[in-house]
Design a protein around this motif. Structure first.
Motif, PDB file in Angstrom:
ATOM      1  N   LEU A  92       0.826  -1.213   0.000  1.00 15.22           N
ATOM      2  CA  LEU A  92       0.000   0.000   0.000  1.00 15.22           C
ATOM      3  C   LEU A  92       0.859   1.260   0.000  1.00 15.22           C
ATOM      4  CD1 LEU A  92      -2.761  -1.147   2.521  1.00 15.22           C
ATOM      5  CD2 LEU A  92      -3.036  -0.786   0.056  1.00 15.22           C
ATOM      6  N   LEU A  93       1.941   1.255   0.767  1.00 18.48           N
ATOM      7  CA  LEU A  93       2.830   2.421   0.792  1.00 18.48           C
ATOM      8  C   LEU A  93       3.539   2.616  -0.547  1.00 18.48           C
ATOM      9  CD1 LEU A  93       4.438   2.089   4.343  1.00 18.48           C
ATOM     10  CD2 LEU A  93       2.869   3.878   3.564  1.00 18.48           C
ATOM     11  N   SER A  94       3.812   1.517  -1.258  1.00 17.24           N
ATOM     12  CA  SER A  94       4.498   1.608  -2.549  1.00 17.24           C
ATOM     13  C   SER A  94       3.704   2.441  -3.550  1.00 17.24           C
ATOM     14  CB  SER A  94       4.737   0.209  -3.121  1.00 17.24           C
ATOM     15  OG  SER A  94       5.627  -0.525  -2.311  1.00 17.24           O
ATOM     16  N   ALA A  95       2.384   2.468  -3.392  1.00 15.12           N
ATOM     17  CA  ALA A  95       1.541   3.248  -4.304  1.00 15.12           C
ATOM     18  C   ALA A  95       1.878   4.730  -4.272  1.00 15.12           C
ATOM     19  CB  ALA A  95       0.068   3.037  -3.950  1.00 15.12           C
ATOM     20  N   PHE A  96       2.420   5.204  -3.163  1.00 16.55           N
ATOM     21  CA  PHE A  96       2.709   6.633  -3.007  1.00 16.55           C
ATOM     22  C   PHE A  96       4.196   6.953  -3.160  1.00 16.55           C
ATOM     23  CE2 PHE A  96      -0.960   5.425  -0.429  1.00 16.55           C
ATOM     24  CZ  PHE A  96      -1.938   6.263  -0.975  1.00 16.55           C
ATOM     25  N   LEU A  97       4.988   5.953  -3.570  1.00 14.27           N
ATOM     26  CA  LEU A  97       6.440   6.143  -3.656  1.00 14.27           C
ATOM     27  C   LEU A  97       6.978   5.928  -5.068  1.00 14.27           C
ATOM     28  CD1 LEU A  97       7.391   4.361  -0.315  1.00 14.27           C
ATOM     29  CD2 LEU A  97       7.272   6.823  -0.754  1.00 14.27           C
ATOM     30  N   ILE A  98       6.131   6.155  -6.066  1.00 21.90           N
ATOM     31  CA  ILE A  98       6.578   6.049  -7.461  1.00 21.90           C
ATOM     32  C   ILE A  98       7.179   7.403  -7.832  1.00 21.90           C
ATOM     33  CG2 ILE A  98       5.866   5.435  -9.813  1.00 21.90           C
ATOM     34  CD1 ILE A  98       3.413   4.062  -8.554  1.00 21.90           C
ATOM     35  N   ILE A  99       8.413   7.595  -7.403  1.00 23.18           N
ATOM     36  CA  ILE A  99       9.098   8.883  -7.489  1.00 23.18           C
ATOM     37  C   ILE A  99      10.475   8.679  -8.124  1.00 23.18           C
ATOM     38  CG2 ILE A  99       7.853   9.849  -5.521  1.00 23.18           C
ATOM     39  CD1 ILE A  99      10.228   9.137  -3.757  1.00 23.18           C
ATOM     40  N   PRO A 100      11.180   9.760  -8.475  1.00 19.86           N
ATOM     41  CA  PRO A 100      12.492   9.618  -9.142  1.00 19.86           C
ATOM     42  C   PRO A 100      13.508   8.795  -8.367  1.00 19.86           C
ATOM     43  CG  PRO A 100      11.684  11.849  -9.409  1.00 19.86           C
ATOM     44  CD  PRO A 100      10.728  11.172  -8.484  1.00 19.86           C
ATOM     45  N   LYS A 168      -0.020   2.984  -9.469  1.00 22.11           N
ATOM     46  CA  LYS A 168      -0.533   3.426  -8.173  1.00 22.11           C
ATOM     47  C   LYS A 168      -1.840   2.724  -7.840  1.00 22.11           C
ATOM     48  CE  LYS A 168      -1.963   7.432  -5.446  1.00 22.11           C
ATOM     49  NZ  LYS A 168      -2.092   8.914  -5.390  1.00 22.11           N
ATOM     50  N   THR A 169      -2.755   2.691  -8.793  1.00 22.59           N
ATOM     51  CA  THR A 169      -4.044   2.023  -8.578  1.00 22.59           C
ATOM     52  C   THR A 169      -3.853   0.526  -8.393  1.00 22.59           C
ATOM     53  OG1 THR A 169      -5.173   3.693  -9.919  1.00 22.59           O
ATOM     54  CG2 THR A 169      -6.330   1.622  -9.560  1.00 22.59           C
ATOM     55  N   ALA A 170      -2.930  -0.057  -9.171  1.00 21.36           N
ATOM     56  CA  ALA A 170      -2.671  -1.498  -9.052  1.00 21.36           C
ATOM     57  C   ALA A 170      -2.184  -1.842  -7.647  1.00 21.36           C
ATOM     58  CB  ALA A 170      -1.647  -1.933 -10.090  1.00 21.36           C
ATOM     59  N   PHE A 171      -1.248  -1.050  -7.121  1.00 21.11           N
ATOM     60  CA  PHE A 171      -0.742  -1.302  -5.768  1.00 21.11           C
ATOM     61  C   PHE A 171      -1.850  -1.152  -4.725  1.00 21.11           C
ATOM     62  CE2 PHE A 171       3.752   0.005  -7.198  1.00 21.11           C
ATOM     63  CZ  PHE A 171       4.165  -1.320  -7.275  1.00 21.11           C
ATOM     64  N   LEU A 172      -2.683  -0.133  -4.889  1.00 21.87           N
ATOM     65  CA  LEU A 172      -3.739   0.111  -3.909  1.00 21.87           C
ATOM     66  C   LEU A 172      -4.781  -1.004  -3.915  1.00 21.87           C
ATOM     67  CD1 LEU A 172      -4.304   3.961  -4.270  1.00 21.87           C
ATOM     68  CD2 LEU A 172      -3.288   2.754  -2.333  1.00 21.87           C
ATOM     69  N   LEU A 173      -5.199  -1.428  -5.113  1.00 23.14           N
ATOM     70  CA  LEU A 173      -6.226  -2.467  -5.207  1.00 23.14           C
ATOM     71  C   LEU A 173      -5.714  -3.813  -4.705  1.00 23.14           C
ATOM     72  CD1 LEU A 173      -7.900  -1.637  -8.654  1.00 23.14           C
ATOM     73  CD2 LEU A 173      -8.851  -1.305  -6.357  1.00 23.14           C
ATOM     74  N   ILE A 174      -4.544  -4.212  -5.224  1.00 25.67           N
ATOM     75  CA  ILE A 174      -4.011  -5.518  -4.832  1.00 25.67           C
ATOM     76  C   ILE A 174      -3.563  -5.491  -3.370  1.00 25.67           C
ATOM     77  CG2 ILE A 174      -2.141  -7.184  -5.238  1.00 25.67           C
ATOM     78  CD1 ILE A 174      -2.399  -6.504  -8.209  1.00 25.67           C
TER      79      ILE A 174
END
Length: 433
Positions: A92-100, A168-174
């Motif tokens: 779930l946290l990975s969804a918000f860490l798609i950063i450089p 982001k959506t994939a991480f949140l849903l799964i």
């Protein structure tokens, strides 16, 4: 094993929700589906993106060791609660860490996911075996099959979500579904003692009157790593898996490179996934009857034959390439499905969670060693086929080590292979822990 109707229902629920939770421990194996989308959004290199997978595999083993120790000493519920929470939070946290910068994702998707998964994986395996002490292969096979099916079902689902809404959506849903499996696991996964099963409830566990001391021994991890059997077992797993990891990343590409139609190559990979899952269930169950070492030895002999076919089919009978790919997927499933019950058969059930975590060090070495060997060969000008020749050698070494293990066990047990009879005798001294 004599259980009342309530205890039988609890055993069934444990297996169902244990399999559901362990299904998601196969999630890192579809990371390649996510990589293009992550790279497009972040600008990471291929090596930086792949590191998420390797970190999850590395920390997975440490999670197995830690989770095994927690559930062996305390209860499965604690290990599931802690491990599942770490696992779900990591995704779930990975969804918000798609950063450089990839560093935060290394921690959440790599370390948190891998460690949390490992805690759950070994706990569910060990608990399932304790509910079926006379059918270790069946119990571990059912839950490990769920792990093997993850890629078959989640890969296409992830592709659809990624294409329409992004990672982001994939991480949140799964991640949300993983959290649900975690909660259900906390509720329904319990060992026999927690379910009220007492030693006196299980007269069927008593075997003949003269079991050997070796068969009665329940090894702690410290005792286990002092035996030759442990190193033979780890070496068998290590070299058996390196052969598969030499094929897996190029399973589709090597077929098309040799003139095989793309549709056939894709079908072969899909059939391989089915073979992988099927072998995880049927081979351990078969080993309950014919013996575990014998069953693993057969799988490894097939892997040697498959690797030889793959190496020689470059210049002749290219169709053998497809056959070899499917067989190696099946051999991988056979190894992953058989080793949990084989480990428990040799070293006992009392500390099976932590013990199997140490045996899984073979997976880490194989996971890191295979790409290292492949890159080394490429850097020195060798083609992919040379990697398959190395795979033949590794597969042959795995056969050698299983033969050494078999001889070691025979020396201790008057030539009798491990199988159902051994487990029945051993169960005399196993509590419902």
């Amino acid at each position: 094993m004599y259980l009342n109707s309530r205890q039988k229902r609890q055993r069934v629920l444990m297996m169902i929700f244990g399999a559901f939770a362990i299904f998601f421990t196969g999630y890192p194996h579809i990371w390649s589906v996510y990589q293009p989308y992550i790279r497009e959004l972040t600008g990471w290199t291929e090596g930086q993106t792949s590191m998420c997978f390797y970190l999850s595999m590395l920390t997975f083993v440490f999670g197995n060791i830690f989770g095994g120790r927690i559930q062996d000493r305390y209860s499965p519920k604690i290990a599931i609660a802690v491990g599942g929470g770490i696992f779900a939070a990591g995704i779930l946290l990975s969804a918000f860490l798609i950063i450089p910068s990839p560093l935060p994702m290394y921690f959440t998707y790599g370390v948190m996911q891998g460690f949390g998964q490992g805690m759950m994986y070994t706990t569910i395996l060990s608990t399932a075996q304790k509910w079926f002490p006379h059918k270790l292969g069946f119990a571990s096979g059912v839950v490990v099959t769920a792990n093997g099916l993850c890629g078959f079902f989640l890969a296409p689902v992830s592709r659809v979500i990624l294409a329409e809404d992004g990672p982001k959506t994939a991480f949140l849903l799964i991640g949300s579904v993983i959290a649900i499996s975690w909660v259900l696991g906390c509720i329904f996964i319990k060992n026999p003692r927690q379910a009220g099963v007492r030693e006196t409830d299980r007269p069927g566990w008593v075997a003949d009157e003269t079991p050997s001391l070796e068969k009665e021994k329940q090894y702690t991890s410290k005792e286990m790593i002092r035996t030759r059997k442990f190193y033979y077992l780890v070496a068998t797993m290590l070299f058996g898996l390196i052969s598969y990891f030499m094929i897996s990343p190029v399973a589709q590409g090597i077929q098309t490179e040799r003139g095989i139609d793309v549709s056939i190559a894709v079908t072969a990979v899909m059939l391989g996934s089915i073979m992988n899952a099927s072998a995880r269930l049927f081979l351990p169950s078969m080993a309950d009857k014919i013996g575990r070492v014998k069953c693993v030895k057969g799988v490894l002999v097939v892997s040697v034959a498959a690797m030889i076919m793959l190496a020689v089919s470059k210049s002749m009978f290219t169709a053998l390439t497809t056959v070899s790919v499917v067989l190696m997927y099946g051999c991988y499933g056979g190894i992953m499905g058989s080793f949990p019950s084989l480990t428990s058969s040799i070293f006992g059930l009392s500390h099976s969670g932590e013990n199997y975590g140490f045996v899984m060090s073979g997976i880490v070495i194989a996971t890191l060693g295979a790409p290292f060997v492949a890159n080394l060969l490429t850097a020195n000008g060798f083609d992919t086929n040379m990697g398959f020749i190395v795979g033949v050698i590794c597969a042959a070494l795995s056969v050698l080590f299983i033969l050494l293990l078999e001889r070691e066990l025979s020396d201790k047990r008057a030539g009798k292979d491990f199988g159902n009879q051994e487990e029945k005798k051993q169960a005399r001294v196993i509590t419902a822990k």
